[in-house]
Design an enzyme around this catalytic site. Structure first.
Site, mmCIF file in Angstrom:
data_model
loop_
_atom_site.group_PDB
_atom_site.id
_atom_site.type_symbol
_atom_site.label_atom_id
_atom_site.label_comp_id
_atom_site.label_asym_id
_atom_site.label_seq_id
_atom_site.Cartn_x
_atom_site.Cartn_y
_atom_site.Cartn_z
ATOM 1 N N GLU A 1 0.839 -1.211 0.000
ATOM 2 C CA GLU A 1 0.000 0.000 0.000
ATOM 3 C C GLU A 1 0.867 1.252 0.000
ATOM 4 O O GLU A 1 0.719 2.146 0.850
ATOM 5 C CB GLU A 1 -0.988 -0.031 1.180
ATOM 6 C CG GLU A 1 -1.909 -1.241 1.093
ATOM 7 C CD GLU A 1 -3.038 -1.264 2.112
ATOM 8 O OE1 GLU A 1 -3.069 -0.420 3.018
ATOM 9 O OE2 GLU A 1 -3.915 -2.155 1.982
ATOM 10 N N GLU B 1 -4.169 -8.941 -0.258
ATOM 11 C CA GLU B 1 -4.718 -8.701 1.081
ATOM 12 C C GLU B 1 -6.225 -8.684 0.947
ATOM 13 O O GLU B 1 -6.764 -7.942 0.133
ATOM 14 C CB GLU B 1 -4.172 -7.371 1.625
ATOM 15 C CG GLU B 1 -4.332 -7.211 3.116
ATOM 16 C CD GLU B 1 -3.568 -5.996 3.642
ATOM 17 O OE1 GLU B 1 -2.369 -5.842 3.321
ATOM 18 O OE2 GLU B 1 -4.183 -5.195 4.363
#
Ligand code: NAG
Ligand code: NAG
Ligand code: NAG
Ligand code: NAG
Length: 859
Positions: A471, A547
């Site tokens: 991220e 994820e």
């Protein structure tokens, strides 16, 4: 019900012990340290002053960037009292490594956020130790190093007052050379660590939290992480194994050496076979003084025992033993170096997903942070093994080391147990996420960190891909593309065999980074449609959910009413109780970005080209107590499929039903002790690998349900009204009874039922016994909301390490001998003393209840 898996029996294999082998002596340097923590800086040192002296250690790992010169002049710190041999550290704490200085608490440490777990990880920590050297150690023929598997963080090392260098990234493994300053007799080693507040988004731990090794060898030796093994062609009948060995000569003269490598098989118990499976041709080379030189070779192995994930495949391992001998003289062995490896091929197929040795293997993974619950981040083999055994019991075959490279022991375990690992480098690049995170180091250290991590980890068959980052804030911009391309080039130059990915939560298919990486890694956005758009843009790239889920819950706390939907964002009027900081254990709730397991399964089934998923998270972890991260909030996460103590939440069985469809299993939720809900709607859900389930409430059928299609992941009876008694779920597959589960209404608490995970443990000062306590009624039924205070005591040659209950809101310090049960359960972790033999008795008591005990044998 649960049928023990034969996979669990594989678990002990692969533990690499310290060893003296001809020419090389690698021994643990974990014992005998003194430690002191300072909340304000006790010396004149800082990263700025130390950095020019740390950076030269990075030179080994810099190919593209400029190399660093050691500054001239006096190094910093020589006048700091803690590095002096004369400093009296008697008042400092005596500790053994691995050591996490923050885990003992107390919670609510000043300046530390809920996100970081509220434990005192900040400050400067000094470690000191005496080190004895013999006259042979310093006769000029040897190189003597210390290998740090990891220290959190900004480590700098002195020997006898001389600064040797250091390494700032807390998740890196690195080496310092003691040779120039080591003297016969007693030496003084000092290590300074420095953790700023806000240096992480989760609990980073603090201290020398991984193993430390003293390595003594001839000046001419196999270089650090000096072997590379690849298996470019693999079939069941034959495999090609390529080997490159890098020799380092730190002697003053050119050395002529013979390099010889033999391959042996390792069996499922971790024993190395005696038969030579293959021999690389001996190569004689000259290595100039102060230089490195590589040799390589190739062998064919017929009928190789391949490495692959269970249950479809077996994680077979081999070891390559490389011997350096001095050519021409008496053939003295200069060094022996072992490289464990596996023979396997990987195919990253855009349509089918991941193939291991040509066979499709769906990625059934979890993401996990590095802490081990109440024992913190100090690496412990048994704690790590227990986590992986629990995940394997669930049917998981993959791990994402979010968001940083793991301890070496985790990869050793993954190799021997057959987990596939996504090895992740960073949580940020140039743009930070917190004020003191890795963005401060990125410019100077990203290249050396990536190369060092890859050279350390590249021979592990378990590593299936490299993650450039998690991220990354700039993932969607052109800057993210440029930085990603530079990292991609570094990775490809170190390892052309594996693919890269990056875990993207906001980059789109048109972002430059998405074009750079080999595997499209999507965090959550896949469930919201991005699998399709990335697929359209990159029809030739494999895609996975790097994820997924972020389902949150507190184990055993069921809240009403229950949403009829497959998932829901928690809210004050559904799925959460903010006054108690509970999230409902029906396992349907998530923060806005996530989804329940059911939602994720559905999207995976809707996009069958997706190679699989890495669930956020396998285990609860310290820090990130979303949604209760604010002041006065909780201490640990709600994301785990398994809680912080290692107790399974209900959704463990949702994953098990999907990931081990061959295992007969049915699991009922909620518990059935609701005196305040008589006559009220109390939905009953069942996770099962069956295709039909019938539910009986006090013996009366509430209906038999078929799995209507593959899109239903739990069997639901949402209109059941509660009355005391029992629930019974009878599951069928192909019309035959497959599994049965029951829940009984509990009476009042009378008894502590104490059990231990293993009846005997090693008396090595490291091995752990996990002692669980259930609060039960007189018939042995767990009292599901019991919160009695339980007090543990240990007698015999062991110690109580910590206690826990999996309650994210419990602010009792982890070492406390007293612990409230949470949803009826509590845990104590017990360690046998080093050298212990005999019986350790662990006793649990609680006011008004009959206590219990277990006896553990130490040997
Ligand atoms: C290597 O050379 C240096 C100076 O160049 C000298 O100080 C050292 O003693 C030599 N070491 C050996 C082992 O010959
Ligand atoms: C060994 O090294 C040579 C020279 O760098 C290279 O051409 C060759 O492909 C290598 N062989 C193997 C098996 O890696
Ligand atoms: C109680 O302990 C026994 C072993 O002593 C164990 O078999 C049983 O599962 C335990 N029950 C609970 C509810 O923990
Ligand atoms: C403990 O359990 C009792 C009985 O269910 C309950 O009244 C009390 O609120 C609980 N205490 C805590 C701290 O959860």
């Amino acid at each position: 019900m649960f049928i023990p898996s034969p996979l669990l029996l594989l678990a002990a294999a692969g533990w690499v012990q310290a060893a003296v082998s001809p020419g090389r002596d690698r021994s643990s340097l974990n014992s005998g340290w003194k430690f002191s923590r300072f909340t304000s800086n006790p010396d004149s040192l800082s990263y700025n002053t130390l950095k020019p002296w740390m950076l030269p250690l990075a030179n080994e790992f810099i190919v593209n960037g400029a190399k660093h010169q050691k500054p001239s002049g006096a190094p910093p710190g020589s006048n700091v009292q803690y590095v002096q041999e004369s400093f009296n550290d008697a008042s400092w704490q005596s500790i053994n490594l691995p050591h996490d200085w923050a885990i003992a608490g107390p919670f609510n440490a000043p300046g530390i956020s809920g996100g970081m777990g509220r434990l005192p990880s900040n400050g400067v920590g000094w470690y000191r130790r005496k080190l004895t050297a013999t006259t042979e150690d310093v006769d000029g023929s040897k190189s003597i190093f210390i290998d740090f598997d990891g220290a959190m963080s900004y480590a700098a090392v002195w020997l006898n007052g001389n600064l040797l260098g250091g390494w700032p990234f807390g998740y890196a493994s690195w080496r310092v050379d003691l040779t120039p300053y080591l003297k016969a007799g007693t030496n003084t080693l000092a290590v300074r660590l420095d953790n700023a507040v806000d240096n992480s988004r989760w609990y980073p731990g603090a201290g020398i939290y991984r193993n430390v090794w003293l390595v003594k060898m001839d000046k001419t030796h196999v270089a650090q992480w000096g072997t590379t093994i690849t298996t470019p062609s693999v079939s069941s009948s034959s495999a090609t194994v390529n080997l490159a060995v890098q020799i380092e000569n730190l002697a003053n003269a050119t050395r002529k050496v013979d390099v010889n490598t033999k391959v042996y098989a390792i069996d499922q118990s971790g024993n190395v076979g005696t038969a030579v499976v293959a021999s690389f041709d001996t190569v004689a080379i000259n290595v100039d003084a102060g230089k490195k030189q590589s040799v390589n070779g190739s062998v064919k192995i017929s009928n190789p025992r391949l490495w692959g994930p269970p249950p479809g495949q077996t994680p077979n391992l081999y070891v390559a033993v490389t011997t350096l001998t001095a050519s021409g003289t008496n053939g003295a062995v200069l060094d022996t170096y072992e490289t464990r490896f596996g023979i396997r091929s990987l195919t990253y197929d855009a349509n089918k997903g991941l193939l291991v040795n040509g066979q499709y293997v769906r990625v059934q993974g979890t993401c996990n942070h590095h802490d081990q619950g109440s024992i913190g981040t100090a690496i412990n083999f048994r704690a790590t093994q227990r986590q992986l055994q629990t995940l394997q019991e669930m049917g998981s075959n993959a791990l994402r080391t979010s968001h940083n490279p793991p301890a070496p022991e985790l990869l050793d375990l993954a190799d021997s147990m057959g987990f596939m690992v996504l090895d992740e480098f960073f949580d940020c690049w140039v743009q930070g996420k917190t004020s003191n995170d890795y963005h401060l180091l990125y410019a100077d250290w990203h290249e050396p960190d990536v190369r060092a991590i890859m050279r350390r980890d590249r021979n592990h068959p378990s590593v299936i891909a490299w993650s450039l980052g998690n991220e990354i804030p700039e993932q969607g911009s052109s800057q993210g593309g440029t930085e990603g391309q530079e990292l991609q080039n570094i990775v490809k130059s170190e390892d052309p065999t594996r693919y890269t990915t990056s875990a993207m939560n906001s980059a789109s298919e048109t972002s430059a980074l998405a074009n750079v990486i080999d595997i499209e890694g999507l965090n959550y956005q896949g469930e919201y449609g991005a699998y399709g758009s990335f697929r359209n843009k990159f029809p030739n790239k494999m895609i996975w959910g790097s994820e997924t889920a972020s389902c949150i819950s507190s184990r055993g706390t069921y809240l009403f009413p229950v949403t009829s939907s497959n998932n829901a964002v928690y809210s004050s009027n559904g799925g959460s109780d903010s006054s108690r900081m509970w999230i409902s254990a029906y396992d349907l709730q998530n923060p806005g970005w996530g989804g329940s397991p059911d939602t994720v399964f559905q999207s995976q089934d809707n996009f069958p080209f997706v190679a699989g998923e890495f669930v956020w998270t396998g285990f609860d972890y310290i820090g990130e107590p979303t949604p209760y991260g604010g002041n006065g909030g909780a201490r640990s996460s709600y994301f785990g499929i398994v809680d912080l103590a290692g107790f399974k939440k209900d959704r463990f069985y949702s994953y098990q039903a999907r990931w081990r469809p061959e295992l007969p299993m049915a699991h009922i939720l909620p518990h059935w002790t609701w005196p305040e809900r008589v006559g009220q709607v109390t939905p009953v859900h069942v996770f099962s690998s069956a295709d039909e389930v019938e539910l009986f409430v006090n013996g009366v059928s509430a209906g038999r349900q078929k799995r209507p299609g593959k899109s239903v992941y739990r069997f639901r009876w949402d209109n059941v009204k509660y009355s005391a008694g029992d629930l019974r779920a009878v599951a069928y597959k192909n019309g035959n009874q497959w599994a049965v589960d029951t829940r009984k209404t509990a009476g009042s608490a009378t008894t502590l039922n104490v059990t231990v995970d293993r009846a005997s443990i090693a008396g090595d000062g490291q091995d752990l016994a996990y002692v669980s306590v259930a609060v039960t009624d007189s018939s042995g039924t767990v009292v599901p909301r019991a919160n009695n205070t339980i007090t543990f005591s240990v007698s015999g040659p062991g110690v109580l390490v910590s206690t826990d209950n999996g309650d994210p809101t419990d602010m009792t310090a982890f070492p406390s001998a007293s612990r409230k049960a949470f949803s009826g359960l509590a845990l104590a972790i017990v360690r046998a003393n080093a050298g212990a033999t005999g019986q350790i008795t662990v006793t649990a008591k609680a006011d008004g209840l009959t206590g219990g005990q277990v006896v553990i044998k130490a040997s």
